[in-house]
Scaffold this motif. Structure first.
Motif, PDB file in Angstrom:
ATOM      1  N   SER A   1       2.332   1.771  -3.417  1.00 36.46           N
ATOM      2  CA  SER A   1       1.319   2.291  -4.333  1.00 36.46           C
ATOM      3  C   SER A   1       1.066   3.773  -4.076  1.00 36.46           C
ATOM      4  O   SER A   1       0.904   4.561  -5.016  1.00 36.46           O
ATOM      5  N   GLY A   2       1.027   4.153  -2.800  1.00 39.63           N
ATOM      6  CA  GLY A   2       0.850   5.563  -2.466  1.00 39.63           C
ATOM      7  C   GLY A   2       2.006   6.416  -2.970  1.00 39.63           C
ATOM      8  O   GLY A   2       1.805   7.545  -3.444  1.00 39.63           O
ATOM      9  N   HIS A   3       3.211   5.875  -2.874  1.00 43.10           N
ATOM     10  CA  HIS A   3       4.389   6.585  -3.365  1.00 43.10           C
ATOM     11  C   HIS A   3       4.244   6.904  -4.848  1.00 43.10           C
ATOM     12  O   HIS A   3       4.475   8.040  -5.286  1.00 43.10           O
TER      13      HIS A   3
ATOM     14  N   LEU B   1       5.174   9.869   0.553  1.00 48.90           N
ATOM     15  CA  LEU B   1       4.372  10.539  -0.475  1.00 48.90           C
ATOM     16  C   LEU B   1       5.087  11.782  -1.016  1.00 48.90           C
ATOM     17  O   LEU B   1       5.100  12.023  -2.227  1.00 48.90           O
TER      18      LEU B   1
ATOM     19  N   TYR C   1       0.821  -1.211   0.000  1.00 49.61           N
ATOM     20  CA  TYR C   1       0.000   0.000   0.000  1.00 49.61           C
ATOM     21  C   TYR C   1       0.856   1.262   0.000  1.00 49.61           C
ATOM     22  O   TYR C   1       0.566   2.230  -0.712  1.00 49.61           O
ATOM     23  N   ILE C   2       1.918   1.279   0.788  1.00 53.68           N
ATOM     24  CA  ILE C   2       2.741   2.488   0.843  1.00 53.68           C
ATOM     25  C   ILE C   2       3.520   2.664  -0.468  1.00 53.68           C
ATOM     26  O   ILE C   2       3.741   3.798  -0.921  1.00 53.68           O
TER      27      ILE C   2
ATOM     28  N   TRP D   1       4.582   7.546   6.189  1.00 53.14           N
ATOM     29  CA  TRP D   1       3.630   7.735   5.099  1.00 53.14           C
ATOM     30  C   TRP D   1       3.780   9.113   4.464  1.00 53.14           C
ATOM     31  O   TRP D   1       3.834   9.254   3.237  1.00 53.14           O
TER      32      TRP D   1
END
Length: 547
Positions: A382-384, A439, A379-380, A435
């Motif tokens: 993908s967020g990146h 980002l 998930y992290i 997080w």
């Protein structure tokens, strides 16, 4: 005498009346100009304080916005340039699509070739080798114009599609390796053509279009795993999850990294996958379906370039480009320009070492150092890349308001601060901080690569096919530097070396930027001195001619 005096008085009255009229006109004109300045939102002091180049750029921007639709309507050449630009952008969507499809389908390819994970990892190596070869070869051919440039893009894109159609049918490991080298070569050729071709079309005016080109690659990397996922077999739950993990393939360039294996695959599950599937063979892979879809996409996106080749539009474009080169020929400071270019090549190599390592080892780092789960790491990651894609999209609209060197400085500084923050919050295990800085790191990396191309074009050397290929080779070399080094340091000492190495390399990036800035200012100052000297000589010749 009296009649003469009356006539003189009459003439004086007429002159005074004319002076009053002229003064009134000037007053009205001044009032109108002041009103215009107020309506435009900029007072005179602000206009004076602005740099001449910036002021000229803003005026040209307003003029272009007003005349764009008129030019598109009346000028066939301009319309054709925009159509060609759209074709390049769509071709890079295809390029991102292919790269985004590689990670999720990698387990299926291992099953088809009946190989272990260790052997399968050589697929990534072969693609990178092919990329380097394709970039170098196409850079040479693109500048030599051995073939029509539009024809070369057509052959690179359509050939890319044909090779991709063959990949899922290669049951022999050695054949699969060769196919991946050829696949990488076509990808590198298309990458070189796209970057050099876009600069060929627009020159120094193509900042926004260049950003759109690289955003389309990122978009293809997002869409491809989603379209591929329904056709992947659910093998111990590991394969389908790679569709989300592969969103990280919105890489700043199309250069695949060795660390793709590390971050997109559950290694333990894949090992079980290999042994189970190669022994039983009771499931038939349907991965050929998304690969066939990709082939069709490649063929469709190649057709506009075939049409342009038949129209001989490239010849007209080259004539216009030659005129610009005559007007803006860079004869002076050749050594300084080459030095600045070499500095930017090193900058690109270091940048890709940071960018590929961060996205490739992020999941491993948060799992080993912060004790996150694999899904949390996915998930992290993908967020990146979602933040990366957002930054690249916004760059389309903001590059017209800032010079490339200012854009690079801003985003480089943001990346330096983000990685420092990431290092600190990771050391103290602050989840929300990890997080946030992940980002911001993705966002700060988004525009650097395309902006380096534009800075090189505007300041150092014209971006030709050879120049583009050199940049891509540097990106490939940079992508290969960090993975083995990080693997050893993280396993031998501490996973925190992930943050130490990347932060140190980002500091090196900052230093390289200032070297490039110094060289560019040196070039500008020497050009100004030469221009002043030429003007002085011209004035002396004029005065001598008058005498």
């Amino acid at each position: 005498m009296r009649g003469l005096d009356k006539q003189n008085m009459k003439n004086c009255d007429i002159n005074e009346h004319d002076d009053d009229t002229e003064a009134s006109r000037m007053l009205v004109t001044d009032s109108y100009e002041e009103s215009y300045i107020r309506d435009d939102g900029n007072d005179l002091d602000e206009e004076i304080r602005k740099e001449p180049a910036q002021l000229s750029t803003e005026r040209d921007s307003r003029k272009n916005e007003e005349t764009l639709w008129i030019r598109l309507k009346n000028d066939k050449f301009i319309r054709t340039k925009y159509i060609l630009t759209t074709a390049y952008i769509v071709s890079f969507l295809t390029l991102g699509w292919v790269e985004g499809q590689f990670g999720p389908t990698f387990p299926e390819l291992r099953v088809i070739a009946q190989i272990t994970l260790e052997k399968g990892s050589f697929f990534f190596t072969m693609v990178t080798v092919g990329y380097v070869l394709g970039s170098v070869l196409m850079g040479y051919l693109f500048d030599r114009q051995t073939l029509n440039r539009d024809l070369m893009v057509f052959l690179a894109t359509s050939g890319y599609g044909v090779v991709i159609a063959i990949v899922p049918w290669c049951g022999i490991y050695e054949v699969m390796l060769i196919i991946h080298v050829i696949k990488g070569a076509f990808g590198g050729a298309l990458d070189t053509c796209g970057n050099a071709g876009m600069v060929m079309v627009w020159g120094t005016e193509g900042d926004a279009y260049f950003s759109a080109l690289h955003f389309s690659f990122a978009l293809g990397g997002i869409l491809s795993p989603l379209a591929t996922a329904p056709y992947l077999k659910s093998r111990d739950g590991s394969v389908n999850s790679t569709a989300m993990n592969r969103i990280k393939d919105l890489s700043n360039s199309t250069i695949p990294s060795y660390s793709d294996v590390d971050s997109t695959l559950d290694i333990k599950n894949l090992s079980n996958l290999s042994s189970n599937q190669t022994s039983s063979g009771d499931e038939t892979s349907t991965v050929y379906i998304p690969y066939t879809m990709t082939t069709g996409l490649c063929i469709l996106t190649s057709l506009p370039f075939f049409v342009f080749c038949c129209m001989s539009f490239q010849k007209t474009l080259e004539i216009e480009k030659a005129k610009e080169e005559v007007e803006n020929r860079r004869k002076t400071q050749k050594r300084l320009r080459i030095l600045g270019f070499i500095n930017m090549v090193i900058y690109i190599a270091v940048y890709f070492a940071v960018e590929n390592s961060f996205e490739g080892f992020l999941t491993t780092f948060v799992m080993s150092e912060l004790h996150w789960t694999n899904s949390q790491g996915s998930y992290i990651t993908s967020g990146h890349w979602a933040a990366f894609a957002t930054g690249r999209f916004l760059a389309i609209f903001i590059v017209g308001f800032f010079r490339p060197r200012k854009m690079i400085f801003t985003f480089n500084a943001m990346m330096l601060i983000s990685l420092l923050g990431f290092l600190i919050v990771s050391f103290h295990n602050v989840t929300i901080g990890v997080w946030i800085f992940t980002l911001t790191t993705g966002f700060s990396m988004s525009v650097i690569f395309p902006t380096v191309f534009m800075w090189t074009e505007q300041t150092f050397l014209r971006v030709t096919g050879k120049i583009a290929s050199i940049f891509l080779v540097a990106a490939s070399v940079g992508s290969m530097i960090n993975p083995p080094l990080l693997a050893v340091l993280m396993e031998t000492f501490s996973p925190m070396w992930f943050g130490y190495i990347l932060f140190g390399e980002t500091v090196a990036l900052f230093l390289l930027y200032f070297v490039g800035l110094y060289v560019s200012r040196k070039i500008s100052s020497l050009e100004s001195l030469e221009a002043d000297a030429e003007l002085a000589v011209s004035n002396d010749d004029t005065e001598a001619h008058k005498e």
